[in-house]
Design a protein around this motif. Structure first.
Motif, PDB file in Angstrom:
ATOM      1  N   GLU A 545      49.520  -8.150   7.004  1.00 50.45           N
ATOM      2  CA  GLU A 545      50.497  -7.151   7.435  1.00 50.45           C
ATOM      3  C   GLU A 545      51.750  -7.809   7.999  1.00 50.45           C
ATOM      4  OE1 GLU A 545      48.227  -4.897  10.181  1.00 50.45           O
ATOM      5  OE2 GLU A 545      47.338  -3.582   8.651  1.00 50.45           O
ATOM      6  N   GLU A 546      51.574  -8.962   8.658  1.00 47.95           N
ATOM      7  CA  GLU A 546      52.719  -9.626   9.282  1.00 47.95           C
ATOM      8  C   GLU A 546      53.569 -10.387   8.279  1.00 47.95           C
ATOM      9  OE1 GLU A 546      50.828 -12.029  12.189  1.00 47.95           O
ATOM     10  OE2 GLU A 546      50.294 -10.348  13.505  1.00 47.95           O
ATOM     11  N   ALA A 547      52.968 -10.717   7.144  1.00 48.28           N
ATOM     12  CA  ALA A 547      53.720 -11.454   6.123  1.00 48.28           C
ATOM     13  C   ALA A 547      54.501 -10.480   5.252  1.00 48.28           C
ATOM     14  CB  ALA A 547      52.766 -12.282   5.264  1.00 48.28           C
ATOM     15  N   SER A 548      55.598 -10.958   4.689  1.00 51.19           N
ATOM     16  CA  SER A 548      56.399 -10.106   3.819  1.00 51.19           C
ATOM     17  C   SER A 548      56.779 -10.870   2.570  1.00 51.19           C
ATOM     18  CB  SER A 548      57.662  -9.641   4.546  1.00 51.19           C
ATOM     19  OG  SER A 548      58.457 -10.748   4.944  1.00 51.19           O
ATOM     20  N   GLY A 549      56.939 -10.112   1.482  1.00 49.98           N
ATOM     21  CA  GLY A 549      57.380 -10.716   0.235  1.00 49.98           C
ATOM     22  C   GLY A 549      56.369 -11.622  -0.410  1.00 49.98           C
ATOM     23  N   LEU A 550      55.081 -11.391  -0.161  1.00 52.25           N
ATOM     24  CA  LEU A 550      54.047 -12.229  -0.760  1.00 52.25           C
ATOM     25  C   LEU A 550      53.943 -11.973  -2.261  1.00 52.25           C
ATOM     26  CD1 LEU A 550      51.210 -11.846   1.912  1.00 52.25           C
ATOM     27  CD2 LEU A 550      52.708 -13.832   1.583  1.00 52.25           C
ATOM     28  N   ALA A 551      53.683 -13.025  -3.012  1.00 49.32           N
ATOM     29  CA  ALA A 551      53.477 -12.881  -4.453  1.00 49.32           C
ATOM     30  C   ALA A 551      52.208 -12.053  -4.700  1.00 49.32           C
ATOM     31  CB  ALA A 551      53.328 -14.257  -5.090  1.00 49.32           C
ATOM     32  N   TYR A 553      49.728 -12.450  -6.675  1.00 47.60           N
ATOM     33  CA  TYR A 553      48.443 -13.160  -6.742  1.00 47.60           C
ATOM     34  C   TYR A 553      47.944 -13.543  -5.352  1.00 47.60           C
ATOM     35  CZ  TYR A 553      49.694 -18.050  -5.701  1.00 47.60           C
ATOM     36  OH  TYR A 553      50.051 -19.212  -5.076  1.00 47.60           O
ATOM     37  N   VAL A 554      48.893 -13.780  -4.400  1.00 48.56           N
ATOM     38  CA  VAL A 554      48.506 -14.084  -3.024  1.00 48.56           C
ATOM     39  C   VAL A 554      47.970 -12.830  -2.348  1.00 48.56           C
ATOM     40  CG1 VAL A 554      49.320 -14.886  -0.780  1.00 48.56           C
ATOM     41  CG2 VAL A 554      50.157 -15.975  -2.870  1.00 48.56           C
ATOM     42  N   GLU A 555      48.667 -11.713  -2.556  1.00 46.98           N
ATOM     43  CA  GLU A 555      48.173 -10.441  -2.013  1.00 46.98           C
ATOM     44  C   GLU A 555      46.758 -10.160  -2.526  1.00 46.98           C
ATOM     45  OE1 GLU A 555      49.503  -8.402   0.126  1.00 46.98           O
ATOM     46  OE2 GLU A 555      51.704  -8.419  -0.003  1.00 46.98           O
ATOM     47  N   GLY A 556      46.576 -10.388  -3.831  1.00 49.27           N
ATOM     48  CA  GLY A 556      45.258 -10.158  -4.406  1.00 49.27           C
ATOM     49  C   GLY A 556      44.191 -11.036  -3.781  1.00 49.27           C
ATOM     50  N   ARG A 557      44.515 -12.296  -3.554  1.00 49.58           N
ATOM     51  CA  ARG A 557      43.537 -13.196  -2.932  1.00 49.58           C
ATOM     52  C   ARG A 557      43.227 -12.781  -1.497  1.00 49.58           C
ATOM     53  NH1 ARG A 557      43.898 -19.553  -4.598  1.00 49.58           N
ATOM     54  NH2 ARG A 557      43.667 -19.283  -6.845  1.00 49.58           N
ATOM     55  N   LEU A 558      44.238 -12.363  -0.783  1.00 51.35           N
ATOM     56  CA  LEU A 558      44.010 -11.919   0.601  1.00 51.35           C
ATOM     57  C   LEU A 558      43.120 -10.687   0.621  1.00 51.35           C
ATOM     58  CD1 LEU A 558      47.601 -12.461   2.045  1.00 51.35           C
ATOM     59  CD2 LEU A 558      45.538 -13.759   2.629  1.00 51.35           C
ATOM     60  N   LEU A 559      43.367  -9.746  -0.307  1.00 53.60           N
ATOM     61  CA  LEU A 559      42.501  -8.566  -0.378  1.00 53.60           C
ATOM     62  C   LEU A 559      41.066  -8.971  -0.737  1.00 53.60           C
ATOM     63  CD1 LEU A 559      44.921  -6.098  -2.212  1.00 53.60           C
ATOM     64  CD2 LEU A 559      44.071  -5.863   0.142  1.00 53.60           C
ATOM     65  N   ARG A 560      40.934  -9.971  -1.604  1.00 53.29           N
ATOM     66  CA  ARG A 560      39.597 -10.460  -1.988  1.00 53.29           C
ATOM     67  C   ARG A 560      38.908 -11.094  -0.785  1.00 53.29           C
ATOM     68  NH1 ARG A 560      37.323 -12.470  -6.764  1.00 53.29           N
ATOM     69  NH2 ARG A 560      35.136 -12.956  -6.383  1.00 53.29           N
ATOM     70  N   LEU A 561      39.651 -11.856   0.010  1.00 45.58           N
ATOM     71  CA  LEU A 561      39.071 -12.464   1.206  1.00 45.58           C
ATOM     72  C   LEU A 561      38.618 -11.394   2.190  1.00 45.58           C
ATOM     73  CD1 LEU A 561      41.536 -15.436   1.810  1.00 45.58           C
ATOM     74  CD2 LEU A 561      39.119 -15.619   1.195  1.00 45.58           C
ATOM     75  N   ARG A 562      39.426 -10.352   2.366  1.00 41.64           N
ATOM     76  CA  ARG A 562      39.056  -9.260   3.275  1.00 41.64           C
ATOM     77  C   ARG A 562      37.764  -8.589   2.815  1.00 41.64           C
ATOM     78  NH1 ARG A 562      44.641  -5.884   3.618  1.00 41.64           N
ATOM     79  NH2 ARG A 562      43.077  -4.225   3.927  1.00 41.64           N
ATOM     80  N   ALA A 563      37.717  -8.282   1.524  1.00 42.08           N
ATOM     81  CA  ALA A 563      36.519  -7.620   0.996  1.00 42.08           C
ATOM     82  C   ALA A 563      35.305  -8.542   1.090  1.00 42.08           C
ATOM     83  CB  ALA A 563      36.756  -7.200  -0.455  1.00 42.08           C
ATOM     84  N   SER A 564      35.510  -9.836   0.807  1.00 43.53           N
ATOM     85  CA  SER A 564      34.396 -10.789   0.866  1.00 43.53           C
ATOM     86  C   SER A 564      33.857 -10.921   2.279  1.00 43.53           C
ATOM     87  CB  SER A 564      34.852 -12.161   0.356  1.00 43.53           C
ATOM     88  OG  SER A 564      35.215 -12.091  -1.003  1.00 43.53           O
ATOM     89  N   ALA A 565      34.751 -10.930   3.273  1.00 41.04           N
ATOM     90  CA  ALA A 565      34.311 -11.035   4.666  1.00 41.04           C
ATOM     91  C   ALA A 565      33.384  -9.888   5.021  1.00 41.04           C
ATOM     92  CB  ALA A 565      35.514 -11.062   5.592  1.00 41.04           C
ATOM     93  N   LEU A 566      33.753  -8.691   4.612  1.00 38.20           N
ATOM     94  CA  LEU A 566      32.914  -7.534   4.927  1.00 38.20           C
ATOM     95  C   LEU A 566      31.641  -7.531   4.084  1.00 38.20           C
ATOM     96  CD1 LEU A 566      35.651  -4.766   5.298  1.00 38.20           C
ATOM     97  CD2 LEU A 566      34.450  -6.026   7.095  1.00 38.20           C
ATOM     98  N   GLY A 567      31.726  -8.026   2.845  1.00 39.74           N
ATOM     99  CA  GLY A 567      30.526  -8.115   2.013  1.00 39.74           C
ATOM    100  C   GLY A 567      29.515  -9.084   2.581  1.00 39.74           C
ATOM    101  N   VAL A 568      29.993 -10.243   3.070  1.00 44.16           N
ATOM    102  CA  VAL A 568      29.083 -11.211   3.678  1.00 44.16           C
ATOM    103  C   VAL A 568      28.513 -10.654   4.979  1.00 44.16           C
ATOM    104  CG1 VAL A 568      28.890 -13.535   4.636  1.00 44.16           C
ATOM    105  CG2 VAL A 568      30.260 -13.158   2.594  1.00 44.16           C
ATOM    106  N   ARG A 569      29.328  -9.873   5.710  1.00 44.57           N
ATOM    107  CA  ARG A 569      28.812  -9.255   6.937  1.00 44.57           C
ATOM    108  C   ARG A 569      27.655  -8.308   6.615  1.00 44.57           C
ATOM    109  NH1 ARG A 569      31.579  -4.826  10.978  1.00 44.57           N
ATOM    110  NH2 ARG A 569      31.734  -3.732   8.990  1.00 44.57           N
TER     111      ARG A 569
END
Length: 996
Positions: A545-551, A553-569
């Motif tokens: 949320e604090e970053a702006s103008g992300l590419a 593919y970076v946004e996609g990876r960040l969303l994947r990391l968020r989902a993975s964190a909750l999946g592992v939880r």
């Protein structure tokens, strides 16, 4: 330097001689025997000196030191001539038996003239005639000399083989071997194997047999089409002679066998294991036999184009195959020439040439589960020291497995290589690893110059890229703490390079890796980890949320990391309430990835949804999601996700109890995985899951193959702990299915790995390997070797203050093995240590089993003399049962009290206290209760009835009540459908009726 205190009395001397006799042959035993002879001489009594000299001669003879054996025997013979009264009947028998030892020793020394050998045989004949002993042993030695020289062997054979054996003849097993070798020399392999049959089957044995016969029988077995039997005997026979200087010739023949069956790499592994034989074999004849086998192997390896491979050889320098082969050739030719000069024939050179010129008998024979090729030992890819058994192909990250797809070519030009690596990395393509691996090598070179290309960026950014790649690989190996450090270092370099997007991504990866770092001992690890993952998810959300103008593919990876964190939880906590947020994040990822054409992330979102359905218990929905993903992957890719998708589908089929469908999915997943680097498609897990499917389907051999491949993939990926754990499962599965020698051979290979020998691997994991090996040796009826390993493990585990439960287990098993070997004093001491550890970490059932087994063994081996000690063990087992009941412990199967009562019955039966035995068995039957229709308890009940019937009907001679008992039990079991359990009861009843 003295190895032990000097005995101060003859009693102490005899005790020291007995203790030394228990040691394995080798330098320590020989030196101690020499010291004990010196000590015996000080007592000025002939009998102790005779015993000490006999022990010393045996140490020289089986320690492969033939030069000293005749000297000791000459002293014994002088004592016999001067003080014959010092030799009782047993000592006199030993003395005349050992004339043959001297004859063998003299033949092994080319500096001893042939006339002296014949003079010794004449001395032997004269002495035997004077004592009134039969001459068959003399003719046996005359035949062996004729074979050695290569003259008149047929006549000498007839003079020996046609005579009756005497008490001083070689043992039956040794004579069988000589007869069989005579047939082999005549070209009659079939007849030789018929002669060998009792020895190869283990019916006849001695100090050297069947190991000696096995080594000679390997090639005849191959030539007659019995390859499987040859493999079986190679595994068992090699284990019996490895590293033993007195069996160097046998080791050489096993090396030759490997060379002639397409197992050259295994041959080099065995050569490394026996490198001590280059320097410890003092017998020239044994040296010749060993070196000829070594040369057969090395010539074969060199002929296949691997002359530059490192190999184990003589101490003091590094050897290659070609270099060692030349050295061995010179020494072998020299020894053969010395024997031929002494004998006046060309027999030894001729036999040596015949072995060296022999063509391979089979292109390939799988001798071990860890099959490998010489290519895996290539110098550029070898791991470990020269000749190390663990050499592996280290190029896994850079070279994709051969399959239907050719790996992307790695660009030659540096700027293009950097750009290509980043493009593939953004896509999540497996071939990025090969590019990063190449770049890592280039950057590490001293002459590296970074290109001045704006499209490439500064040197610091490339270093950050390499750190990020290393961090991902480190996390895959489970080292999350190191991954955190690497990601954070990369983030700093990215920041210096002005790569804002990469900074955000590296920090997010560091947050997720930190959440996966194991907690401190004593923490509620699952709860702490789940909370940490939730915090990591929230932190990544804030970063994004604090970053702006992300590419994208970076946004996609960040969303994947968020989902993975909750999946592992969710996976960590197992709380269904955590599933909804995972689905929400996965949906968000899938929508974003679809909108921006990020096919890799679309697939990742669907995989995550399928996994979440599975963790929530909705397997049909999970399968439906995977099927939809499979269709999408087939149409749009990415193709490298198909193996993972099929792997998950196969695991879901396990949950649906459809092993055949699971097998089909996993096999297809593996077929597709062959086109991609193993770490990208989790090939190791596919092999392991397919092994599980094979077990469900009753295919244990196929399961072993798949598990072994899983371990080898992990080794190539640097996941050594995972690999060793899988190999432990392989060895246990071999043991469970009766493939004992395969299990032992695998464990021996693992324990010979450089990091195991060097103490680099976790000591508890190594102890697990050794414990399983001890159990396998015991299962293979090698009680002596099993006992030695158990005793060593029990001593080592006594120092595991953090794990008394494991020590209790190991000590209990050790005590039982010692009891089986008849060493009850030592067994009792170890059992006491097991009880002490049990007091700290209770192992009720295990300790009860140990004490009951010691009681049974005492009674069985010692009869009435062992009853008191046996009952003491049972009393202790009773106290363990009381403590278990008070603690609310529930054993598997019958209660500890029932087992104790049954053991009281057996113990009293062994010592002849049959009324007490019957009373105890009646009590056990009462505690067991009547059997039901379910399986499990009926067998124990039937065995208890059978033993009670035998005690009552046979030993107490009351057949009528015994038959009533047995007939009623048979009727009950038949009505319940337990027909197999009825058979021994019906058989005993029939026996009682026949005898009545």
């Amino acid at each position: 330097m003295a190895t032990a205190p000097h005995p101060q009395s003859t009693d102490e001397l005899f005790h020291a001689l007995r203790e030394n006799h228990r040691l394995p042959y080798g330098r320590t035993r020989t030196v101690t025997a020499e010291e004990l002879v010196d000590a015996a001489e000080r007592f000025a009594e002939p009998v102790p000196l005779v015993h000490a000299l006999l022990e010393l001669q045996e140490a020289y003879t089986y320690g492969s030191d033939p030069r000293k054996s005749p000297v000791v025997f000459a002293r014994l013979l002088t004592l016999f001539d001067e003080q014959p009264e010092a030799f009782d009947e047993r000592l006199r028998a030993q003395l005349f038996w050992r004339f043959k030892w001297v004859a063998n020793a003299l033949r092994a020394l080319p500096e001893i003239p042939l006339v002296s050998l014949r003079q010794w045989l004449t001395e032997m004949r004269d002495r035997y005639e004077k004592e009134g002993l039969g001459l068959q042993p003399y003719y046996g030695q005359a035949y062996q000399l004729a074979v050695h020289v290569g003259e008149d062997a047929a006549l000498a054979y007839e003079l020996w083989a046609g005579r009756r054996r005497t008490p001083h003849s070689d043992c039956e097993a040794c004579e069988i071997c000589e007869r069989a070798l005579y047939r082999v020399a005549a070209g009659d392999d079939e007849r030789a194997l018929e002669v060998w049959a009792p020895v190869l089957a283990g019916k006849e044995s001695c100090q050297e047999e069947p190991a000696r016969s096995v080594s000679h029988a390997l090639l005849p077995l191959l030539r007659t089409g019995h390859a499987d039997r040859a493999k079986e005997l190679h595994l068992a026979g090699y284990r019996a002679c490895r590293r033993n200087p007195s069996m160097a010739g046998e080791v050489g023949r096993h090396l030759e066998f490997c060379a002639l069956t397409g197992n050259e790499a295994r041959g080099l592994e065995l050569l490394a294991e026996n490198r001590n034989l280059f320097d410890e074999v003092d017998s020239p004849l044994d040296q010749l036999d060993f070196l000829t086998g070594v040369e057969v192997l090395l010539r074969r390896v060199e002929g296949l184009g691997h002359g530059e491979l490192p190999v184990a050889g003589y101490a003091g320098r590094a050897w290659t195959v070609a270099g060692l082969c030349a050295e061995v050739r010179g020494r072998g030719d020299g020894l053969a020439a010395r024997f031929d000069t002494r004998n006046g024939t060309s027999a030894h050179s001729g036999r040596r040439t015949a072995r060296l010129d022999r063509a391979p008998l089979l292109d390939a024979l799988e001798l071990a589960l860890r099959a490998r090729s010489l290519d895996e030992l290539a110098p550029g890819d070898a791991a470990g020291a020269a000749g190390a058994a663990g050499a592996r192909d280290a190029r896994g990250a850079a070279v994709a497995a051969s399959g239907s797809r050719a790996a992307s070519a790695v660009p030659e030009e540096l700027p293009e290589l950097i750009r290509r690596a980043r493009e593939l990395d953004e896509e999540g393509h497996p071939d990025a690893r090969a590019c990063w691996a190449r770049l890592r090598d280039l950057v590490a070179a001293r002459d590296y110059t970074h290109p001045e290309d704006p499209a490439v960026g500064p040197y610091g950014r490339l270093c950050a890229d390499l750190l990020s790649d290393e961090a991902y690989r480190t996390a895959e190996r489970g080292d999350h703490a190191s991954a955190v450090d690497l990601h954070e270092e990369a983030a700093g370099l990215y920041e210096d390079a002005g790569a804002t997007d990469d900074v955000v991504l590296a920090k997010a990866c560091a947050l997720l890796a930190a959440a996966e770092v194991p907690g401190e001992d004593g923490e509620e690890e699952a709860e702490v980890k789940a909370a940490g993952l939730a915090d990591a998810h929230a932190a990544v959300v804030r970063l994004q949320e604090e970053a702006s103008g992300l590419a994208p593919y970076v946004e996609g990876r960040l969303l994947r990391l968020r989902a993975s964190a909750l999946g592992v939880r969710l996976q960590t906590s197992g709380d269904p309430a955590h599933a909804a947020v995972v689905f929400a994040e996965a949906d968000l990822l899938q929508e974003f990835a679809t909108r921006h054409g990020l096919t890799t992330q679309v697939s990742g979102a669907m995989l995550l949804r399928a996994g979440t359905y599975a963790l929530s218990g909705d397997l049909p929905a999970a399968v439906a999601e995977i099927d939809a993903l499979r269709d999408r992957l087939a149409a749009d890719g990415p193709a490298w996700h198909l193996p993972r998708a099929l792997g998950l589908r196969g695991r879901l089929q396990f949950g649906l109890r459809d092993a055949a469908a699971a097998h089909a999915d996993l096999a297809e997943g593996l077929r597709l995985a062959a086109a991609w680097p193993a770490e990208a498609v989790d090939t190791s897990r596919l092999h392991a899951d397919l092994a599980q499917a094979c077990l469900y389907l009753g295919r244990p051999d196929e399961a072993l193959t798949q598990l072994t491949r899983s371990a080898e993939v992990d080794l190539r990926d640097g996941k050594r702990v995972d690999a060793f754990c899988t190999y432990i499962n392989v060895a246990q599965l071999c043991l469970d299915h009766g493939r004992i020698e395969d299990s032992i051979a695998l464990l021996d290979s693992l324990l010979g790995e450089p990091d195991v020998i060097g103490g680099e691997l976790d000591d508890r994991l190594v102890a697990q390997l050794r414990l399983l090996r001890a159990r396998a040796l015991h299962a293979g009826d090698d009680l002596k070797a099993a006992t030695a390993e158990f005793v060593a493990l029990a001593a080592e585990s006594a120092g595991w203050g953090d794990d008394p439960g494991s020590h209790a287990m190991i000590a209990a098993e050790t005590a039982m093995v010692l009891g089986e070997a008849g060493e009850f004093d030592r067994a009792g001491e170890v059992a006491e240590r097991a009880l002490a550890a049990h007091a700290l970490a209770p192992r009720y059932e295990l300790i009860s089993n140990c004490l009951r087994e010691l009681a049974r063994l005492r009674a069985q081996q010692q009869g009435p003399d062992g009853l008191a000690a046996a009952l003491a063990h049972l009393d202790e087992a009773g106290r363990v049962a009381e403590a278990a009941r008070a603690a609310g412990f529930q054993p598997v199967g019958r209660s500890l009290e029932t087992a104790l009562a049954y053991e009281h019955g057996r113990v009293h039966a062994y010592v002849g206290a049959y009324e007490d035995a019957l009373a105890a068995l009646e009590k056990a039957l009462g505690l067991l209760g009547e059997p039901g229709a379910e399986e499990g308890g009926a067998g124990e009940w039937a065995e208890c009835v059978r033993l009670a019937g035998a005690v009552e009907g046979i030993y107490l001679e009351r057949p009528a009540p015994a038959l009533v008992r047995l007939d009623a039990a048979v009727a009950r079991l038949t009505a319940l459908g337990h027909l197999e359990e009825c058979e021994p009861l019906a058989s005993l009843a029939a026996q009682l009726r026949d005898e009545g």
